[in-house]
Design an enzyme around this catalytic site. Sequence first.
Site, short mmCIF file in Angstrom:
data_model
loop_
_atom_site.label_atom_id
_atom_site.label_comp_id
_atom_site.label_asym_id
_atom_site.label_seq_id
_atom_site.Cartn_x
_atom_site.Cartn_y
_atom_site.Cartn_z
N GLY A 75 35.35 39.55 35.35
CA GLY A 75 34.13 40.17 35.38
C GLY A 75 34.53 40.80 34.17
CG HIS A 76 37.60 44.09 35.65
ND1 HIS A 76 38.07 43.16 36.88
CD2 HIS A 76 36.98 45.44 35.86
CE1 HIS A 76 38.07 43.98 37.50
NE2 HIS A 76 37.36 45.52 37.53
CD GLN A 84 35.45 54.96 41.96
OE1 GLN A 84 35.66 55.69 40.87
NE2 GLN A 84 34.63 54.33 42.26
CE LYS A 137 30.31 43.70 42.33
NZ LYS A 137 31.05 45.05 42.52
CD GLN A 189 30.77 52.38 37.81
OE1 GLN A 189 31.01 52.94 39.36
NE2 GLN A 189 30.60 51.60 37.06
CG MET A 200 34.21 36.54 39.69
SD MET A 200 34.63 36.30 38.02
CE MET A 200 34.73 34.37 38.22
CB SER A 210 38.56 43.89 42.62
OG SER A 210 38.64 44.91 41.19
P1 AMP Z 1 35.62 48.05 39.04
O1 AMP Z 1 36.63 47.90 39.10
O2 AMP Z 1 35.31 47.33 40.13
O3 AMP Z 1 35.74 49.50 39.05
O4 AMP Z 1 34.91 47.55 37.77
C1 AMP Z 1 35.00 48.32 36.36
C2 AMP Z 1 33.78 47.56 35.48
O5 AMP Z 1 33.76 46.04 35.48
C3 AMP Z 1 32.84 48.56 35.87
O6 AMP Z 1 31.82 48.54 35.00
C4 AMP Z 1 31.98 46.86 37.08
O7 AMP Z 1 30.71 46.89 36.86
C5 AMP Z 1 32.57 46.20 36.20
N1 AMP Z 1 32.73 44.46 36.94
C6 AMP Z 1 32.94 44.33 37.57
N2 AMP Z 1 32.72 43.14 38.84
C7 AMP Z 1 32.27 42.58 37.68
C8 AMP Z 1 31.34 41.50 37.53
N3 AMP Z 1 31.90 40.91 37.89
N4 AMP Z 1 30.54 41.31 36.03
C9 AMP Z 1 31.02 41.78 35.04
N5 AMP Z 1 31.36 43.67 35.24
C10 AMP Z 1 32.13 43.40 36.93
#
Ligand code: AMP
Length: 286
Positions: A36-37, A61, A149, A153, A184, A186
């Site tokens: 996803g990232h 957060q 996802k 936000q 997906m 973390s």
């Molecule tokens: P995070 O590390 O969870 O803060 O996510 C960082 C960025 O990755 C944010 O913009 C999330 O929306 C994006 N992100 C997380 N999971 C996915 C996913 N499965 N598909 C697309 N983008 C994602």
Amino acid sequence: MELVRIPRIMQDTAKDHILRGKPIGFVPTMGALHEGHLSLVRRSKQENHTTVVSIFVNPTQFGPAEDFQNYPRDTEGDLEKLRKEEVDILFIPNASLMYPGGFSTHIEVEGLSDKLCGAFRPSHFKGVATVVMKLFNIVKPARAYFGQKDFQQTVVIRRMVKDLDMDIDIVLCPTIRERDGLAMSSRNAYLNEAQRAAAPVVFRSLSEASGLIKSGIIDAPHIQRIMQESILAEPAVSGVDYMGIYDPVTLNVLSEVRDEVLLAAAVKIGRTRLIDNILVNVKKER
Ligand code: AMP
């Protein structure tokens, strides 16, 4: 890939890239990177001269009873993945440089931050908006990439960017899913085998609801009940924070489906909270 840990140095590096005519695409993350990232990283690489990724597990957060301490961290694995993607700069600051003593300025995006996830995570979006504003001021991107996802936000960040006249394009990228539909995340790493097998129920029930809408049903509470029943039929589900049909701009609950709607859910499986959503454009679908 250049590694930068100090905000002031990141700022100077960003200025230098911009002066050399290399506008910056930016992907903010909390690490433990997955496909996803990486999809955001690839999009930024396609659209910008320079791509900066940040990894920062932002303490402000997380609520006091939330998973800040246990949040998955895998710096070595992340470095390898980002090197493979040929990212230009990784910004990986530590919390004491982001929030030195005396820090006292916060961003509140009113009216959007207390809905959906915000109703259950009271200061979450204040923490998100503040850190994203700081990261934008440090990295100075022309475009920043966010995943659908975390739809709320992106709504909050877009509002902040518009209200404060920030000259940054916010690019919304599609949710990347596992083969069985699970978005997906973390946090999926927290799930044990049985919980992981049950987790696709969230996307399945959102998809069922989307199917009902496409078949012409517009009674939102009726659709919401069907979604809820299908989720609660899964024994691994330990709670539902919210699930329903919302206006994608205001995030208000809708009583009737019209134009474009957001189907969104936050569900607990064991102690893990999973979120997911689908956008359905009724006009396009019919
Ligand atoms: P995070 O590390 O969870 O803060 O996510 C960082 C960025 O990755 C944010 O913009 C999330 O929306 C994006 N992100 C997380 N999971 C996915 C996913 N499965 N598909 C697309 N983008 C994602």
